[in-house]
Design a protein around this motif. Structure first.
Motif, PDB file in Angstrom:
ATOM      1  N   PHE A   1       0.838  -1.196   0.000  1.00  0.00           N
ATOM      2  CA  PHE A   1       0.000   0.000   0.000  1.00  0.00           C
ATOM      3  C   PHE A   1       0.871   1.243   0.000  1.00  0.00           C
ATOM      4  O   PHE A   1       2.056   1.194   0.302  1.00  0.00           O
ATOM      5  CB  PHE A   1      -0.936   0.023   1.226  1.00  0.00           C
ATOM      6  CG  PHE A   1      -0.230   0.346   2.522  1.00  0.00           C
ATOM      7  CD1 PHE A   1      -0.278   1.633   3.050  1.00  0.00           C
ATOM      8  CD2 PHE A   1       0.478  -0.628   3.215  1.00  0.00           C
ATOM      9  CE1 PHE A   1       0.372   1.937   4.245  1.00  0.00           C
ATOM     10  CE2 PHE A   1       1.131  -0.332   4.408  1.00  0.00           C
ATOM     11  CZ  PHE A   1       1.074   0.959   4.916  1.00  0.00           C
ATOM     12  N   ILE A   2       0.276   2.340  -0.381  1.00  0.00           N
ATOM     13  CA  ILE A   2       0.864   3.674  -0.266  1.00  0.00           C
ATOM     14  C   ILE A   2      -0.081   4.445   0.643  1.00  0.00           C
ATOM     15  O   ILE A   2      -1.297   4.473   0.390  1.00  0.00           O
ATOM     16  CB  ILE A   2       0.962   4.370  -1.644  1.00  0.00           C
ATOM     17  CG1 ILE A   2       2.015   3.719  -2.534  1.00  0.00           C
ATOM     18  CG2 ILE A   2       1.234   5.855  -1.498  1.00  0.00           C
ATOM     19  CD1 ILE A   2       3.451   4.104  -2.238  1.00  0.00           C
ATOM     20  N   PRO A   3       0.423   5.062   1.722  1.00  0.00           N
ATOM     21  CA  PRO A   3      -0.465   5.823   2.609  1.00  0.00           C
ATOM     22  C   PRO A   3      -1.287   6.850   1.824  1.00  0.00           C
ATOM     23  O   PRO A   3      -0.777   7.523   0.935  1.00  0.00           O
ATOM     24  CB  PRO A   3       0.511   6.514   3.568  1.00  0.00           C
ATOM     25  CG  PRO A   3       1.711   5.625   3.576  1.00  0.00           C
ATOM     26  CD  PRO A   3       1.813   5.092   2.175  1.00  0.00           C
TER      27      PRO A   3
ATOM     28  N   GLU B   1      -4.559   1.101  -7.986  1.00  0.00           N
ATOM     29  CA  GLU B   1      -4.128   1.809  -9.194  1.00  0.00           C
ATOM     30  C   GLU B   1      -3.511   3.166  -8.845  1.00  0.00           C
ATOM     31  O   GLU B   1      -2.480   3.549  -9.394  1.00  0.00           O
ATOM     32  CB  GLU B   1      -5.313   1.993 -10.157  1.00  0.00           C
ATOM     33  CG  GLU B   1      -5.849   0.701 -10.733  1.00  0.00           C
ATOM     34  CD  GLU B   1      -6.745  -0.087  -9.765  1.00  0.00           C
ATOM     35  OE1 GLU B   1      -7.293   0.496  -8.794  1.00  0.00           O
ATOM     36  OE2 GLU B   1      -6.884  -1.311  -9.983  1.00  0.00           O
ATOM     37  N   GLN B   2      -4.144   3.882  -7.927  1.00  0.00           N
ATOM     38  CA  GLN B   2      -3.596   5.164  -7.505  1.00  0.00           C
ATOM     39  C   GLN B   2      -2.271   4.954  -6.775  1.00  0.00           C
ATOM     40  O   GLN B   2      -1.323   5.703  -6.973  1.00  0.00           O
ATOM     41  CB  GLN B   2      -4.586   5.907  -6.604  1.00  0.00           C
ATOM     42  CG  GLN B   2      -4.072   7.292  -6.211  1.00  0.00           C
ATOM     43  CD  GLN B   2      -4.999   8.011  -5.249  1.00  0.00           C
ATOM     44  OE1 GLN B   2      -5.611   7.401  -4.387  1.00  0.00           O
ATOM     45  NE2 GLN B   2      -5.098   9.317  -5.424  1.00  0.00           N
ATOM     46  N   ALA B   3      -2.195   3.926  -5.947  1.00  0.00           N
ATOM     47  CA  ALA B   3      -0.947   3.625  -5.236  1.00  0.00           C
ATOM     48  C   ALA B   3       0.184   3.388  -6.230  1.00  0.00           C
ATOM     49  O   ALA B   3       1.301   3.887  -6.041  1.00  0.00           O
ATOM     50  CB  ALA B   3      -1.132   2.406  -4.332  1.00  0.00           C
ATOM     51  N   GLU B   4      -0.083   2.669  -7.294  1.00  0.00           N
ATOM     52  CA  GLU B   4       0.941   2.391  -8.297  1.00  0.00           C
ATOM     53  C   GLU B   4       1.372   3.662  -9.020  1.00  0.00           C
ATOM     54  O   GLU B   4       2.564   3.885  -9.248  1.00  0.00           O
ATOM     55  CB  GLU B   4       0.443   1.346  -9.301  1.00  0.00           C
ATOM     56  CG  GLU B   4       1.510   0.840 -10.223  1.00  0.00           C
ATOM     57  CD  GLU B   4       2.679   0.167  -9.527  1.00  0.00           C
ATOM     58  OE1 GLU B   4       3.778   0.147 -10.115  1.00  0.00           O
ATOM     59  OE2 GLU B   4       2.523  -0.340  -8.402  1.00  0.00           O
ATOM     60  N   ARG B   5       0.423   4.521  -9.373  1.00  0.00           N
ATOM     61  CA  ARG B   5       0.770   5.787 -10.030  1.00  0.00           C
ATOM     62  C   ARG B   5       1.628   6.661  -9.122  1.00  0.00           C
ATOM     63  O   ARG B   5       2.618   7.252  -9.554  1.00  0.00           O
ATOM     64  CB  ARG B   5      -0.493   6.536 -10.445  1.00  0.00           C
ATOM     65  CG  ARG B   5      -1.198   5.944 -11.643  1.00  0.00           C
ATOM     66  CD  ARG B   5      -2.271   6.863 -12.189  1.00  0.00           C
ATOM     67  NE  ARG B   5      -3.234   7.323 -11.197  1.00  0.00           N
ATOM     68  CZ  ARG B   5      -4.359   6.680 -10.867  1.00  0.00           C
ATOM     69  NH1 ARG B   5      -4.665   5.538 -11.454  1.00  0.00           N
ATOM     70  NH2 ARG B   5      -5.171   7.184  -9.962  1.00  0.00           N
TER      71      ARG B   5
ATOM     72  N   GLY C   1       4.013   3.864   6.186  1.00  0.00           N
ATOM     73  CA  GLY C   1       2.834   4.247   6.960  1.00  0.00           C
ATOM     74  C   GLY C   1       3.144   4.677   8.382  1.00  0.00           C
ATOM     75  O   GLY C   1       2.276   5.210   9.061  1.00  0.00           O
ATOM     76  N   SER C   2       4.379   4.473   8.848  1.00  0.00           N
ATOM     77  CA  SER C   2       4.791   4.891  10.197  1.00  0.00           C
ATOM     78  C   SER C   2       5.722   6.095  10.087  1.00  0.00           C
ATOM     79  O   SER C   2       6.282   6.369   9.031  1.00  0.00           O
ATOM     80  CB  SER C   2       5.516   3.750  10.909  1.00  0.00           C
ATOM     81  OG  SER C   2       4.642   2.665  11.094  1.00  0.00           O
ATOM     82  N   GLN C   3       5.920   6.785  11.200  1.00  0.00           N
ATOM     83  CA  GLN C   3       6.787   7.961  11.204  1.00  0.00           C
ATOM     84  C   GLN C   3       8.226   7.586  10.898  1.00  0.00           C
ATOM     85  O   GLN C   3       8.719   6.545  11.329  1.00  0.00           O
ATOM     86  CB  GLN C   3       6.738   8.649  12.562  1.00  0.00           C
ATOM     87  CG  GLN C   3       5.464   9.387  12.824  1.00  0.00           C
ATOM     88  CD  GLN C   3       5.496  10.126  14.151  1.00  0.00           C
ATOM     89  OE1 GLN C   3       6.511  10.166  14.835  1.00  0.00           O
ATOM     90  NE2 GLN C   3       4.377  10.711  14.527  1.00  0.00           N
ATOM     91  N   ALA C   4       8.882   8.460  10.158  1.00  0.00           N
ATOM     92  CA  ALA C   4      10.312   8.315   9.906  1.00  0.00           C
ATOM     93  C   ALA C   4      11.056   8.587  11.212  1.00  0.00           C
ATOM     94  O   ALA C   4      10.518   9.251  12.109  1.00  0.00           O
ATOM     95  CB  ALA C   4      10.759   9.294   8.825  1.00  0.00           C
TER      96      ALA C   4
END
Length: 108
Positions: free
Chosen positions: A4-6, A12-16, A51-54
């Motif tokens: 996933f992308i946060p 599809e949006q995550a891939e873009r 998804g977690s803080q750096a």
């Protein structure tokens, strides 16, 4: 864990978004996506996960890690202001780090 992308609304949006971040950072695209990474920096063990803080060491405040790229001799760790919308990604050298954790295809 499934890839996933946060804040992405669908795969599809995550891939873009992932492809755009890779291009912005001159990072190679890979089918294997990194989920988490641990590495030493100035004698301190750092770790991050999508998804977690750096790590606070890098002054990113409460920004989440959005993507991690394997760029051959180093990793590029991207947060909103470090590699996604602007700025340079956090760089993590390779060598003594533990192997990255990858997302599992079809995982939960």
């Amino acid at each position: 864990m499934k890839y996933f992308i946060p804040a992405a609304e669908n795969p599809e949006q995550a891939e873009r978004v992932y492809e755009a971040i890779a291009k912005f950072n001159s990072a190679p695209l890979s089918g294997a996506r990194i989920c988490a990474l641990t590495w030493p920096h100035n004698g301190i063990m750092m770790s991050c996960e999508i998804g977690s803080q750096a790590p606070s060491y890098y002054g990113t405040g409460s920004e989440s890690v959005v993507a991690i790229f394997d760029c051959g001799n180093l990793y590029k760790i991207c947060t909103e202001n470090r590699g996604v919308l602007r700025g340079e990604a956090i760089l993590a050298g390779k060598g003594d780090e533990t192997p990255p954790t990858y997302f599992v295809e079809g995982g939960a």
